[in-house]
Write an enzyme that holds these catalytic residues in place. Structure first.
Site, PDB file in Angstrom:
ATOM      1  N   ASP A   1      -6.594  -3.235   4.137  1.00  0.00           N
ATOM      2  CA  ASP A   1      -6.191  -4.152   3.356  1.00  0.00           C
ATOM      3  C   ASP A   1      -7.078  -5.637   4.065  1.00  0.00           C
ATOM      4  OD1 ASP A   1      -4.268  -2.186   2.020  1.00  0.00           O
ATOM      5  OD2 ASP A   1      -3.602  -1.744   3.337  1.00  0.00           O
TER       6      ASP A   1
ATOM      7  N   ASP B   1      -2.137  -1.822   6.103  1.00  0.00           N
ATOM      8  CA  ASP B   1      -2.335  -1.534   7.123  1.00  0.00           C
ATOM      9  C   ASP B   1      -2.864  -2.193   8.491  1.00  0.00           C
ATOM     10  OD1 ASP B   1      -4.673  -0.539   5.925  1.00  0.00           O
ATOM     11  OD2 ASP B   1      -4.230   1.559   6.362  1.00  0.00           O
TER      12      ASP B   1
ATOM     13  N   ASP C   1       0.816  -0.979   0.350  1.00  0.00           N
ATOM     14  CA  ASP C   1       0.336  -0.059   0.069  1.00  0.00           C
ATOM     15  C   ASP C   1       1.114   0.936  -0.144  1.00  0.00           C
ATOM     16  OD1 ASP C   1      -1.921   1.300   0.225  1.00  0.00           O
ATOM     17  OD2 ASP C   1      -2.224   1.602   2.450  1.00  0.00           O
TER      18      ASP C   1
END
Length: 786
Positions: free
Chosen positions: A678, A674, A475
């Protein structure tokens, strides 16, 4: 033991003392254990507040004296659901085996270990150490008696052969019947449970050597004349005892090694203080035992103290060292409304906070449980060792029987003696102790080393798969970047100074709740710009804000806002495009209907990210950035960092689809995020890696958690994983080499050519040496540089 268990224990211990209570006598409830207590002048009691409390035992009264408010308020009833789980034991090789007390695994015979390490002494280690010393004390004179002549000590000749045999019997019997009893029990269990393992071989080998010697000592007449030397039949008492002593050496070394692998967990557990300073409703304060703290308690933390549990600051301010969670050495400022985490250290201020996560709900407790879980979990490669053992043990027994028969039929005189020696040697040297140790000892050591480096291994499978990963999906926000937008540029385009452009923008944004507003206001404060008051403030959703600053009409926002206000942006478009190409969010600033400048905000890339990506590329890992951010910003960040592929504007389900597509294409995928939005992708990946702090530490969908929250943790995790897998393979090699080479030699294949035979004692030494080799090799992981 949990608080609940303590109370049950108190209840059980003191229940019997009230069987003869006089009927009709007044009773009271013990506030500590909940028992009914007869009230009389001699009863144990304490005054607290306006009440008198009675107790069933001195133990309950002592607990009440330590924390009277806790028991008087009835908060004891709230503890059970938050308390840490009571002590249970499990097998590191077979985690499905869970017991309420220590013992041996019914499947493999391995010593069960506590699910959570404690400061309590390991009873089995204490017991086995005692048995080791007794075995060694008997083994030394036995070896001198039987082999002293080889080194110039003909003790056997001095005492006479017959007396020497009886002395051997007296020395060996307590060792075989008492010291070796745990081995025989495990061997019997393996046969009952139809799960042949190393204890099957040990008990057969030692038992055969001792029983043969027993018959030879007291019924020598049953042996044919050719089996005797000077009228006496040879015995193997020393072999049986030395085997037991050497096996104890291996077991004690193993237990000590497993004890050491829990050091990292104990260190984590020690981060939480033993007491917490409770603030009572009347404002008074006192130190209460940590296990008595419940959600909702108001607690005080003084300078230098550790934060006892998780909660929210309600009064005061301080800076807190959160390196335990984040790995960052710089203390973090905490004020009213900020969260604090148990185990972190208060530096200089004093503050009060309300506890909201206690016992097993705290972040620290979850970290401890994750590391403990990794110690208990098994890697898929362990299945290989299990499958080999299932085939190996019956095969070895078959080889032992074949060796016995071969020597009996074809061996030289006394053939029976040679046959027994060969069979016993085969059973002993083939003992797969090292095979059973190979994987668990590496995994447990690696989990402890990882915890010290901020890499929490949730399960062994994740660690093994991490070593094979070739694709990493990350991410952007909070993983590659800081996750906290900051002002990067203030550009003046007209005759207005740069500070004035920023002053107008910041004054306007002070009234906004937009995530980027704080970055602009903080940027102005950092430049010591004094902000005017705003009137007629208006937030235009999706476009920006407008208002009056110092009597002038100011607007801040995107091109859509300027267009709605009929303000031309041509003079600023080129500059805005340049800023956006750098991955920044550019906003126009207009004063009295004219664009006077721009401000740009960006989420700064973490200082460690670029180096970490270079390291990942060097390890052959392809890095893909999947982010919900826009394409232009994502590509700007990717270009700066050298990321291989960009997927922008991706929603959580899109990330999971990306993981599924890559895996379907044959890639081994790790997903780092995180742990919240996700989570689907983390669960779908071969290895899910939770990044960040706070509650994310315990994300169930991730196999690994990095406390530092940046990509260098992934580099460390990868290095740990590869080293662990390599270590396991080395251990399996050590185990197989000893067994594979030892069994045919023990069976006597070298005798026809070289006249070489392996005595049962040497076989026992070789078997123990393989275990020592495996343990020593696994413990090298503790010194691994990460």
């Amino acid at each position: 033991m949990s608080q609940n268990a303590h109370h049950q224990h108190d209840h059980a211990n003191c229940g019997h003392s009230h069987m003869s209570e006089p009927s009709g006598a007044p009773t009271a409830i013990d506030p500590v254990c909940g028992m009914s207590v007869t009230v009389n002048p001699e009863a144990r009691s304490r005054e607290y507040g306006d009440e008198t409390f009675n107790f069933c035992s001195d133990g309950c009264q002592s607990k009440f004296d330590v924390d009277p408010w806790f028991y008087a308020s009835g908060n004891v009833s709230k503890v059970g659901k938050h308390a840490a789980p009571g002590s249970q034991w499990t097998c590191p090789m077979h985690p499905e085996i869970v017991r309420d007390e220590p013992g041996a695994c019914p499947i493999c015979g391995m010593a069960l270990e506590p699910m959570l390490p404690s400061d309590e002494p390991n009873e089995e280690l204490t017991d086995f150490t005692r048995r080791l010393w007794f075995s060694a004390a008997a083994a030394v004179p036995l070896v001198i008696l039987t082999m002293g002549e080889m080194v110039g000590l003909p003790v056997r000749d001095w005492v006479g052969h017959q007396l020497a045999v009886y002395l051997e019997f007296l020395l060996a019997t307590p060792i075989v019947l008492w010291a070796a009893r745990p081995f025989f029990q495990r061997g019997l269990d393996s046969i009952k449970n139809r799960s042949p393992n190393m204890w099957t071989l040990i008990s057969l080998g030692v038992g055969a050597a001792y029983l043969y010697s027993l018959v030879a000592t007291f019924l020598p007449g049953v042996f044919p004349e050719q089996y005797r030397m000077d009228g006496m039949v040879g015995t193997y008492y020393e072999a049986a005892v030395v085997i037991v002593a050497l096996i104890f050496v291996g077991q004690v070394l193993e237990l000590r090694a497993r004890e050491r692998t829990g050091d990292a967990i104990r260190a984590l557990m020690d981060l939480a203080p033993k007491t917490a300073r409770r603030i009572l409703p009347d404002g008074s304060e006192y130190d209460a035992p940590l296990e008595n703290i419940v959600a909702g308690d108001l607690l005080r933390v003084r300078p230098g103290d550790s934060v006892p549990v998780d909660g929210e600051v309600v009064e005061g301010r301080s800076s807190i060292d959160e390196s335990m969670i984040t790995g960052e050495p710089v203390p973090v400022e905490k004020t009213e409304g900020d969260r604090v985490t148990g185990g972190t250290i208060n530096k200089n201020g004093t503050f009060a906070f309300r506890a909201d996560a206690v016992g097993s709900d705290t972040v620290l407790a979850q970290i401890v449980e994750m590391v403990a879980g990794a110690r208990r979990s098994r890697a898929p490669i362990q299945g290989l060792a299990d499958r080999v053992s299932e085939i190996f043990v019956p095969t070895v027994v078959g080889v032992a029987v074949l060796a016995f028969l071969t020597w009996l039929v074809f061996g030289p005189n006394p053939a029976f003696v040679f046959a027994v020696a060969a069979a016993v040697s085969v059973l002993i040297i083939a003992c797969p102790c090292a095979l059973g140790l190979a994987t668990p000892i590496s995994i447990t050591t690696a989990a402890g080393r990882g915890a010290q480096a901020g890499v929490l291994v949730k399960d062994a499978e994740a660690l093994e798969r991490m070593a094979r990963v070739d694709t990493l999906i990350v991410d952007k926000t909070g993983t590659l970047t800081e996750g906290k937008p900051k002002l990067t540029n203030a550009v003046a385009l007209a005759d207005m100074a740069e500070e004035d452009v920023l002053a107008n923008a910041a004054a306007l944004e002070r009234g906004s709740e937009h995530p980027l507003a704080d970055a602009i206001v903080e940027g102005a404060k950092a430049r010591n710009i004094v902000l005017d008051k705003v009137s007629d403030f208006d937030a235009v959703t999706g476009k920006g804000v407008t208002g009056s600053v110092g009597g002038r009409q100011v607007a801040l926002g995107n091109a859509a806002l300027m267009q709605s206000l009929k303000i031309e942006t041509e003079s600023a478009d080129a500059t805005a495009d340049k800023l956006r190409a750098e991955g920044k969010t550019a906003m126009f600033v207009a004063v009295d209907g004219r664009v006077v400048g721009l401000v740009a905000v960006a989420d700064p890339i973490k200082a460690t990210t670029e180096g970490a990506i270079r390291n990942l590329h060097a390890q052959g890992i392809r890095v893909i950035m999947a982010t919900g951010d826009n394409q232009r910003t994502a590509e700007a960040v990717a270009a700066k960092l050298g990321i291989d592929e960009v997927r922008a504007g991706v929603l959580p389900e899109g990330k999971k689809a990306l993981v599924d597509d890559l895996r379907a294409a044959g890639r081994s995928v790790a997903m780092a995020g995180d742990g919240v939005n996700d989570a689907p992708a983390l669960a779908a990946a071969d290895v899910g890696i939770a990044m960040g702090t706070g509650a994310d530490v315990a994300v169930e969908s991730a196999g690994l958690t990095l406390l530092g929250g940046d990509l260098t943790g992934i580099v460390r995790a990868r290095k740990l994983a590869k080293a662990t897998l390599r270590n396991i393979k080395q251990n399996l090699f050590f185990a197989f080499v000893y067994n594979a080479a030892g069994v045919p030699i023990a069976a006597g294949v070298l005798y026809p050519v070289f006249g070489l035979l392996l005595s049962p004692m040497i076989a026992a030494a070789a078997m123990s040496l393989s275990s020592v080799s495996v343990i020593a090799n696994a413990l090298r992981l503790r010194r691994l540089e990460l």
